[in-house]
Design a protein around this motif. Structure first.
Motif, PDB file in Angstrom:
ATOM      1  N   ASP A 275      33.668  39.930  53.322  1.00 40.93           N
ATOM      2  CA  ASP A 275      34.547  40.773  52.531  1.00 40.93           C
ATOM      3  C   ASP A 275      34.893  39.890  51.337  1.00 40.93           C
ATOM      4  OD1 ASP A 275      36.884  41.778  51.314  1.00 40.93           O
ATOM      5  OD2 ASP A 275      37.497  42.786  53.164  1.00 40.93           O
ATOM      6  N   ARG A 276      34.238  40.137  50.203  1.00 43.48           N
ATOM      7  CA  ARG A 276      34.300  39.183  49.099  1.00 43.48           C
ATOM      8  C   ARG A 276      35.721  38.963  48.578  1.00 43.48           C
ATOM      9  NH1 ARG A 276      31.014  36.941  45.082  1.00 43.48           N
ATOM     10  NH2 ARG A 276      32.384  35.466  44.015  1.00 43.48           N
ATOM     11  N   ALA A 277      36.499  40.022  48.439  1.00 39.68           N
ATOM     12  CA  ALA A 277      37.877  39.859  47.971  1.00 39.68           C
ATOM     13  C   ALA A 277      38.674  38.992  48.943  1.00 39.68           C
ATOM     14  CB  ALA A 277      38.539  41.217  47.786  1.00 39.68           C
ATOM     15  N   ARG A 278      38.448  39.202  50.224  1.00 42.80           N
ATOM     16  CA  ARG A 278      39.156  38.423  51.238  1.00 42.80           C
ATOM     17  C   ARG A 278      38.741  36.952  51.193  1.00 42.80           C
ATOM     18  NH1 ARG A 278      39.846  40.507  57.441  1.00 42.80           N
ATOM     19  NH2 ARG A 278      40.864  38.675  58.323  1.00 42.80           N
ATOM     20  N   PHE A 279      37.447  36.714  50.992  1.00 40.26           N
ATOM     21  CA  PHE A 279      36.961  35.342  50.900  1.00 40.26           C
ATOM     22  C   PHE A 279      37.548  34.636  49.676  1.00 40.26           C
ATOM     23  CE2 PHE A 279      33.844  32.318  49.149  1.00 40.26           C
ATOM     24  CZ  PHE A 279      33.759  31.418  50.207  1.00 40.26           C
ATOM     25  N   ASP A 280      37.544  35.324  48.535  1.00 47.42           N
ATOM     26  CA  ASP A 280      38.096  34.720  47.321  1.00 47.42           C
ATOM     27  C   ASP A 280      39.576  34.391  47.492  1.00 47.42           C
ATOM     28  OD1 ASP A 280      35.590  35.099  46.317  1.00 47.42           O
ATOM     29  OD2 ASP A 280      36.171  36.399  44.660  1.00 47.42           O
ATOM     30  N   HIS A 281      40.305  35.278  48.154  1.00 46.56           N
ATOM     31  CA  HIS A 281      41.724  35.031  48.407  1.00 46.56           C
ATOM     32  C   HIS A 281      41.902  33.837  49.339  1.00 46.56           C
ATOM     33  CE1 HIS A 281      45.714  35.753  50.341  1.00 46.56           C
ATOM     34  NE2 HIS A 281      46.041  35.926  49.073  1.00 46.56           N
TER      35      HIS A 281
END
Length: 366
Positions: free
Chosen positions: A99-105
């Motif tokens: 989950d790219r947004a979750r990883f970036d966060h």
């Protein structure tokens, strides 16, 4: 607010750089425009990313997250029959669907935990006069931050106060991406990444956590408004034209979010100076076929942090080394680009593939 360094952009490259600098005692401001609340294109993170995450001391945090393993890649490329590239025997284990947004966060939170000041704001102006002076807008108003060094991790488009650097682009690839919710049992679909070539581009499908699927169609920007896809301006219409294996993957899924963005490989004409450095997509972008986007972002952040920490020892040399290393990495990427596209020969008259064959002949001497 006065800092030693300002990082503009809280993606993997910016966060990786901020983590290393903060742990070395550098006062860092990490500025990110979002709260990581919106859809970002997911990506399969290859097994070789694990040593990088361990070097950043975020592996345990990453491993405890709700991960979805990626056992390998299935490709329909160069032939009609799918073939597998499994991670079964990889020394680092399987890859992961993010989950790219979750990883970036997660990465930004790790930078904050390391000592960087994480600031949610939109950067407006960045000027230099004896020091960098950055103005940014938060929910509470405008803030000003000064620092001796600026790290640009804001992507290829930059921000309003910084025009995009002149770039050398190598094609016109564009992505039509979407995220789809799954209405079936979680055990009903293949967890491998799927890559499938068609006459005017190629498709990418990968499951992401939460019973969802990311699907992306890649083609050249001018071809997207020509030929049989001229009326297919929406992702729903493109899915209706999807080839057999992609269509099978998406059966039973419902599109919830979509976006279109440039996806071509490019490198900035200048990626660093005496008091600034560009990292991640701000410095160079890679065709998604390489499946190395996040890997390169992490490596770029680590290399930039090392150059910044060393620049006081041999002034100018560290930045030169960073630039040379970035250019060598991009040259290696171009060779791989030519090779992998050269494996597909089923549509010799199709313009999309003709362009890539021409590029392969030009780069053969690199």
């Amino acid at each position: 607010m006065v800092k030693d360094a300002i990082v503009v952009g809280g993606g993997p490259a910016g966060s990786a750089c901020a983590i290393v600098l903060a742990r070395a005692g550098v006062e860092v401001a990490l500025i990110e425009a979002s709260h990581y609340e919106t859809f970002r294109v997911g990506e399969t993170l290859p097994p070789a990313a694990r040593p990088l995450l361990e070097r950043l001391d975020v592996w345990e945090r990453f491993a405890q997250d709700a991960l979805q393993s990626a056992p390998g890649i299935v490709s329909v490329w160069g032939r009609e029959t799918p073939y597998n590239n499994d991670f079964l025997f990889n020394p680092f284990g399987p890859g992961w669907h993010l989950d790219r947004a979750r990883f970036d966060h997660l990465m930004a939170a790790a930078a904050n935990a390391a000592g960087a000041s994480l600031i949610t704001a939109r950067v407006g102006m960045a000027t230099y006069k004896q020091a960098w002076n950055v103005e940014a807008t938060t929910g509470a108003g405008t803030i000003k931050i000064s620092a001796d060094f600026l790290i640009d991790a804001a992507g290829r488009r930059g921000w309003p106060g910084r025009r995009a650097y002149p770039r050398r682009a190598y094609d016109r690839l564009i992505a039509f991406a979407g995220i789809f919710d799954n209405s079936r049992s979680e055990y009903d679909f293949d967890r491998r990444t799927l890559i499938e070539a068609v006459s005017d581009g190629w498709w990418y499908c990968a499951p992401v956590p939460g019973k969802r699927m990311v699907a992306v169609f890649f083609t050249d920007s001018d071809l997207a408004v020509a030929g049989r896809r001229a009326s297919a301006r929406r992702l729903e219409d493109l899915v209706a034209l999807a080839p057999v294996h992609t269509a099978r993957r998406l059966r039973g899924f419902r599109l919830t979010h979509s976006l279109t963005f440039p996806a071509n490989g490019s490198i900035a004409e200048q990626i660093c100076g005496e008091d600034w450095i560009a990292i991640g997509d701000a410095a160079r972008t890679f065709d998604p076929l390489s499946s190395q986007g996040i890997m390169h972002a992490l490596e770029s952040g680590l290399a930039a942090a090392r150059a910044i920490l060393q620049r006081g020892l041999e002034r100018g040399r560290a930045m030169t080394d960073y630039r040379c290393r970035s250019e060598r990495t991009f040259e290696s990427y171009l060779k791989g680009y030519a090779y992998h596209y050269g494996q597909e020969s089923r549509w010799p008259a199709a313009e999309f593939w003709r362009r890539r064959r021409s590029f392969a002949s030009v780069t053969a001497g690199l």
